[in-house]
Design a protein around this motif. Structure first.
Motif, PDB file in Angstrom:
ATOM      1  N   GLY A 216      52.808  29.443  35.237  1.00 12.44           N
ATOM      2  CA  GLY A 216      51.640  30.123  35.131  1.00 12.44           C
ATOM      3  C   GLY A 216      50.848  30.417  36.108  1.00 12.44           C
ATOM      4  N   TYR A 217      51.139  30.386  37.321  1.00 11.57           N
ATOM      5  CA  TYR A 217      50.552  30.391  38.951  1.00 11.57           C
ATOM      6  C   TYR A 217      49.604  31.324  38.755  1.00 11.57           C
ATOM      7  CZ  TYR A 217      52.201  25.325  38.930  1.00 11.57           C
ATOM      8  OH  TYR A 217      52.048  24.059  39.203  1.00 11.57           O
ATOM      9  N   SER A 218      50.759  33.033  39.168  1.00 12.07           N
ATOM     10  CA  SER A 218      50.574  33.702  39.270  1.00 12.07           C
ATOM     11  C   SER A 218      49.360  34.312  38.305  1.00 12.07           C
ATOM     12  CB  SER A 218      51.429  34.962  38.837  1.00 12.07           C
ATOM     13  OG  SER A 218      51.598  35.825  39.236  1.00 12.07           O
ATOM     14  N   ILE A 219      49.284  33.927  36.605  1.00 13.76           N
ATOM     15  CA  ILE A 219      48.690  34.591  35.662  1.00 13.76           C
ATOM     16  C   ILE A 219      47.658  33.946  36.124  1.00 13.76           C
ATOM     17  CG2 ILE A 219      48.497  34.229  33.601  1.00 13.76           C
ATOM     18  CD1 ILE A 219      51.468  33.896  32.808  1.00 13.76           C
ATOM     19  N   GLN A 220      47.424  32.594  36.167  1.00 13.98           N
ATOM     20  CA  GLN A 220      46.223  32.139  36.648  1.00 13.98           C
ATOM     21  C   GLN A 220      45.815  32.939  37.503  1.00 13.98           C
ATOM     22  OE1 GLN A 220      45.759  28.685  38.923  1.00 13.98           O
ATOM     23  NE2 GLN A 220      44.480  27.539  37.976  1.00 13.98           N
ATOM     24  N   LEU A 221      45.875  32.693  38.247  1.00 15.55           N
ATOM     25  CA  LEU A 221      45.491  33.567  39.637  1.00 15.55           C
ATOM     26  C   LEU A 221      44.679  35.208  39.712  1.00 15.55           C
ATOM     27  CD1 LEU A 221      45.443  33.215  42.995  1.00 15.55           C
ATOM     28  CD2 LEU A 221      47.539  34.453  43.805  1.00 15.55           C
ATOM     29  N   PHE A 222      45.320  35.876  38.623  1.00 13.38           N
ATOM     30  CA  PHE A 222      45.060  37.106  38.207  1.00 13.38           C
ATOM     31  C   PHE A 222      43.565  36.511  37.144  1.00 13.38           C
ATOM     32  CE2 PHE A 222      44.622  39.449  34.363  1.00 13.38           C
ATOM     33  CZ  PHE A 222      44.457  41.208  34.715  1.00 13.38           C
ATOM     34  N   PHE A 223      43.405  35.744  36.417  1.00 12.05           N
ATOM     35  CA  PHE A 223      42.876  36.207  35.606  1.00 12.05           C
ATOM     36  C   PHE A 223      41.211  35.026  36.497  1.00 12.05           C
ATOM     37  CE2 PHE A 223      45.606  36.046  31.665  1.00 12.05           C
ATOM     38  CZ  PHE A 223      45.252  36.748  30.669  1.00 12.05           C
ATOM     39  N   LEU A 224      41.968  34.772  36.847  1.00  9.39           N
ATOM     40  CA  LEU A 224      40.546  34.381  38.327  1.00  9.39           C
ATOM     41  C   LEU A 224      40.007  34.899  38.772  1.00  9.39           C
ATOM     42  CD1 LEU A 224      42.090  30.842  39.813  1.00  9.39           C
ATOM     43  CD2 LEU A 224      40.095  30.614  38.075  1.00  9.39           C
ATOM     44  N   LEU A 225      40.773  36.229  39.724  1.00 12.97           N
ATOM     45  CA  LEU A 225      40.358  37.352  39.907  1.00 12.97           C
ATOM     46  C   LEU A 225      39.439  38.396  39.342  1.00 12.97           C
ATOM     47  CD1 LEU A 225      42.966  38.279  42.564  1.00 12.97           C
ATOM     48  CD2 LEU A 225      41.567  38.054  43.339  1.00 12.97           C
ATOM     49  N   LEU A 226      40.170  38.195  38.393  1.00 14.59           N
ATOM     50  CA  LEU A 226      39.009  39.103  37.212  1.00 14.59           C
ATOM     51  C   LEU A 226      38.214  38.750  36.835  1.00 14.59           C
ATOM     52  CD1 LEU A 226      39.561  41.724  35.496  1.00 14.59           C
ATOM     53  CD2 LEU A 226      40.218  39.783  33.788  1.00 14.59           C
ATOM     54  N   PHE A 227      37.425  36.859  36.476  1.00 14.93           N
ATOM     55  CA  PHE A 227      36.814  35.927  36.385  1.00 14.93           C
ATOM     56  C   PHE A 227      35.847  36.745  38.137  1.00 14.93           C
ATOM     57  CE2 PHE A 227      34.056  32.211  36.577  1.00 14.93           C
ATOM     58  CZ  PHE A 227      33.543  32.415  35.334  1.00 14.93           C
ATOM     59  N   ALA A 228      35.847  36.865  39.318  1.00 17.45           N
ATOM     60  CA  ALA A 228      35.470  37.152  40.324  1.00 17.45           C
ATOM     61  C   ALA A 228      34.836  38.477  40.251  1.00 17.45           C
ATOM     62  CB  ALA A 228      35.636  36.402  40.912  1.00 17.45           C
ATOM     63  N   ALA A 229      35.652  38.996  39.721  1.00 17.68           N
ATOM     64  CA  ALA A 229      35.112  40.841  39.561  1.00 17.68           C
ATOM     65  C   ALA A 229      33.738  40.804  39.057  1.00 17.68           C
ATOM     66  CB  ALA A 229      36.446  41.448  39.500  1.00 17.68           C
ATOM     67  N   GLY A 230      34.381  40.473  37.934  1.00 21.81           N
ATOM     68  CA  GLY A 230      33.136  40.782  36.560  1.00 21.81           C
ATOM     69  C   GLY A 230      31.799  40.525  37.376  1.00 21.81           C
ATOM     70  N   PHE A 231      32.198  38.995  37.972  1.00 20.60           N
ATOM     71  CA  PHE A 231      31.028  38.774  38.490  1.00 20.60           C
ATOM     72  C   PHE A 231      30.189  39.566  39.956  1.00 20.60           C
ATOM     73  CE2 PHE A 231      30.845  33.949  36.855  1.00 20.60           C
ATOM     74  CZ  PHE A 231      29.572  34.232  36.164  1.00 20.60           C
ATOM     75  N   LEU A 232      31.299  39.825  40.403  1.00 21.00           N
ATOM     76  CA  LEU A 232      30.527  40.794  41.729  1.00 21.00           C
ATOM     77  C   LEU A 232      29.880  42.284  41.412  1.00 21.00           C
ATOM     78  CD1 LEU A 232      33.561  39.457  44.180  1.00 21.00           C
ATOM     79  CD2 LEU A 232      30.564  38.766  44.293  1.00 21.00           C
ATOM     80  N   LEU A 233      30.534  42.845  39.603  1.00 23.10           N
ATOM     81  CA  LEU A 233      30.426  44.074  39.730  1.00 23.10           C
ATOM     82  C   LEU A 233      28.738  44.115  39.273  1.00 23.10           C
ATOM     83  CD1 LEU A 233      33.861  45.173  37.970  1.00 23.10           C
ATOM     84  CD2 LEU A 233      31.979  45.939  39.891  1.00 23.10           C
ATOM     85  N   ALA A 234      28.406  41.996  38.766  1.00 26.28           N
ATOM     86  CA  ALA A 234      27.253  42.654  38.398  1.00 26.28           C
ATOM     87  C   ALA A 234      26.210  42.347  38.593  1.00 26.28           C
ATOM     88  CB  ALA A 234      27.359  41.711  36.871  1.00 26.28           C
ATOM     89  N   ARG A 235      26.515  42.852  39.849  1.00 29.66           N
ATOM     90  CA  ARG A 235      25.784  42.440  40.744  1.00 29.66           C
ATOM     91  C   ARG A 235      24.321  43.954  41.008  1.00 29.66           C
ATOM     92  NH1 ARG A 235      24.187  39.964  46.873  1.00 29.66           N
ATOM     93  NH2 ARG A 235      21.938  39.272  47.191  1.00 29.66           N
ATOM     94  N   LYS A 236      25.083  44.732  42.414  1.00 33.23           N
ATOM     95  CA  LYS A 236      25.087  45.791  42.515  1.00 33.23           C
ATOM     96  C   LYS A 236      25.857  47.046  42.105  1.00 33.23           C
ATOM     97  CE  LYS A 236      22.165  43.949  46.774  1.00 33.23           C
ATOM     98  NZ  LYS A 236      21.811  44.552  48.334  1.00 33.23           N
ATOM     99  N   PHE A 237      26.681  46.758  41.369  1.00 38.35           N
ATOM    100  CA  PHE A 237      27.679  48.226  41.618  1.00 38.35           C
ATOM    101  C   PHE A 237      28.180  48.492  39.889  1.00 38.35           C
ATOM    102  CE2 PHE A 237      28.502  46.274  45.886  1.00 38.35           C
ATOM    103  CZ  PHE A 237      28.279  47.709  46.508  1.00 38.35           C
ATOM    104  N   ARG A 238      27.465  47.690  38.443  1.00 33.67           N
ATOM    105  CA  ARG A 238      28.134  47.792  37.529  1.00 33.67           C
ATOM    106  C   ARG A 238      27.997  49.420  37.307  1.00 33.67           C
ATOM    107  NH1 ARG A 238      26.344  44.294  33.145  1.00 33.67           N
ATOM    108  NH2 ARG A 238      25.666  43.359  34.414  1.00 33.67           N
TER     109      ARG A 238
END
Length: 570
Positions: free
Chosen positions: A136-158
């Motif tokens: 599950g480690y690769s899958i975990q990494l994918f979802f964590l990156l997806l989670f982080a990307a969502g936060f960063l997009l919500a700021r100035k690049f929505r």
């Protein structure tokens, strides 16, 4: 946006990014078709067949990563090839590459820093390895990156459409990470804290992000509440941290295994030269390693998500160095030269890092072991017997059974463990080492191109063994009721004995009669505890007792010559 000189045209820019992505994709296909590893087989055989309710709640053992287990079950149902169960991890590993590029750019705001960070991530050995294993480690990494990307997009690049894409990414990323590995809560908490701090002043994004986070916290609390007892039971698999020195060694060893020396050096440069953007990332390390003090520590793979902030820090460090050097040497060729030097450094770092994560070819190992002389026994690490047996069944089991039937009085033992050490399974099912006290030094020798072994002499004993001797007891195939009598008698006399190659001596059936064999190893300080003569002669030819001794130099040389001749013929 970057102060470092960007590529002069879009074609070169695309070439650089396309090259990194192709390198990452190619690296994640190198071992895709190799034999399955221990934990993959255990998931396939023991967790994938369970009902969905058990898959989502049976978390006491570390091998069950629920989303990965579901993917293993689906792939095993749809496809025949064993390697196909790795497809969910592979797809997650491939999807993590563009997400890494997005997160690195949105955080650093420098195209060169993001490019270097993505290159480091693409070449990271443990990330590559777990993208090709049904864990599950690769899958975990994918979802964590997806989670982080969502936060960063919500700021100035929505994005304009879909309007709530960042919130969707945050929710799916958080849910997927939690359902894959419970340890994801550590990294999700840090990302949420940093992300919400960045987005707190944006009126549009504040309300939907707050709603998503509130819902996520409630669902996560319910998930951990339902599985609390199972998660507490799983703590026994961790490593207690009992001192400050051990804690520092845990941090140093884990970071070196995950990243390698060159990446850590660049990450340090990022902390020093881009402190304003890099300091918040230190929170990941504080929380991840700090949790080891509160609960228990884990292996390096548990901290695999730390490769992401480390790569971003290293990317910012490389960009800062590049910018300073370019100001001093503003030549057209200097950019290309520096990038080539950087790429060479990272490839070297990858080679060094790969030594921490060896990959064993189980098919090739079987071919090499089959070439050993019939009178030679071999010992695999206790954890290696399962994947060796499973990937090469039934040939591996039959080959070992024939070696047990051999009755030569003078034999040899080929061990894949460090010199002077063997190991096996104790009566409780755990792996335990055996230090060979009669052996001072053992030379290492090569078997084939990829395997290094130690060779010992086995000399059969027909009377009571000397006190202080290291013994190997061969119990040849017997009907199960007779086998259990021998094992019970031996256990009562020597309860600390170990079973060597236990996966190769599992019960089997002949004409509906169950049979079993065993190879036992022990250090015998009190030989009088067992009537050895009666034990060995009760059934003629069923038992052989060997003393483990250093290999005579002449015989060792003959074995080396034989191995070289077989390699040349091949």
């Amino acid at each position: 946006m970057s102060s470092a000189p960007p590529p002069r045209d879009r074609r070169l820019h695309r070439l650089l990014w396309g090259g990194v992505l192709l390198i990452g994709i190619a690296a994640r296909l190198t071992h895709l078709f190799s034999g399955l590893e221990y934990d993959e087989i255990w998931t396939l055989e023991n967790f994938a067949p369970l009902p969905l309710s058990r898959i989502l709640t049976d978390l006491a053992l570390p091998n069950n990563h629920p989303l990965n287990t579901l993917g293993v079950w689906i792939c095993a149902t749809l496809f025949q090839s064993p390697w196909s169960i790795r497809l969910p991890a592979l797809l997650a590993g491939l999807g993590a590459l563009p997400l890494m590029a997005l997160v690195a750019f949105l955080w650093s705001r420098k195209w060169l820093a993001a490019w270097v960070a993505t290159l480091i991530f693409a070449l990271c050995t443990p990330v590559i390895l777990y993208a090709q294993q049904a864990r599950g480690y690769s899958i975990q990494l994918f979802f964590l990156l997806l989670f982080a990307a969502g936060f960063l997009l919500a700021r100035k690049f929505r994005p304009a459409k879909p309007r709530f894409l960042p919130e969707i990414m945050v929710f799916l990323g958080g849910a997927g990470a939690i359902l894959t590995l419970p340890t994801s809560i550590l990294y999700l908490g840090v990302i949420a804290l940093i992300g919400y701090f960045l987005c707190r002043s944006l009126p549009f994004s504040r309300l939907p992000l707050r709603t998503v986070l509130t819902l996520g916290v409630v669902l996560t609390a319910l998930w951990y509440g339902v599985n609390y007892q199972a998660l507490q039971a799983a703590r026994v698999w961790g490593i207690p941290v009992t001192g400050f020195q051990q804690f520092l060694e845990l941090i140093a060893d884990t970071m070196m295994q995950l990243n390698g020396p060159a990446v850590l050096l660049l990450a340090l440069c990022g902390l020093l030269l881009r402190s304003r953007r890099s300091r918040p990332l230190l929170l990941f390390y504080v929380v991840a390693f700090g949790s080891a003090l509160v609960t228990n520590a884990g292996g390096a793979r548990v901290y695999l998500p730390l490769t992401v902030p480390t790569a971003i820090l290293a990317g910012m460090g490389a960009e800062a160095i590049f910018r300073r050097l370019y100001r001093r040497f503003p030549r057209p060729w200097s950019s290309a030269l520096l990038l080539l030097l950087l790429a060479a450094l990272l490839f070297w770092n990858g080679k060094q890092n790969a030594k921490e994560w060896p990959v064993r070819d189980w098919y090739l190992l079987h071919e090499e072991l089959r070439r050993l002389a019939p009178e030679e026994l071999f010992e695999l690490d206790a954890g290696d017997g399962y994947p060796y047996c499973w990937n090469n069944h039934p040939g591996a089991v039959e080959d070992y059974r024939q070696r047990l039937l051999n009755t030569e009085r003078e034999r040899s033992l080929v061990s894949f463990l460090p010199p002077g050490h063997l190991n096996g399974i104790d009566i409780k099912g755990g792996s335990r080492p055996l230090h060979l006290q009669e052996i001072n030094s053992v030379p290492r020798e090569q078997i084939g191109p990829d395997f290094t072994v130690c060779r010992y002499r086995l000399s059969e004993i027909f009377s009571t063994p000397p006190a202080g001797s290291d013994l190997l007891v061969v119990i040849r195939p017997l009907q199960s009721n007779l086998f259990r009598q021998f094992i019970q008698e031996f256990y009562l006399a020597y309860p600390t004995h170990l079973r060597m190659n236990s996966w190769l001596t599992l019960p089997y059936t002949i004409r509906r009669q169950p049979y079993q064999a065993a190879t036992l190893i022990l250090h015998c300080d009190e030989p009088e505890r067992l009537d050895w003569k009666s034990f060995r002669n009760r059934i003629r030819g069923a038992i052989s007792v060997y003393r483990i001794l250093p290999m005579e130099r002449k015989k060792a040389v003959n074995h080396e010559i034989s191995d070289k001749n077989s390699l040349e013929k091949r």
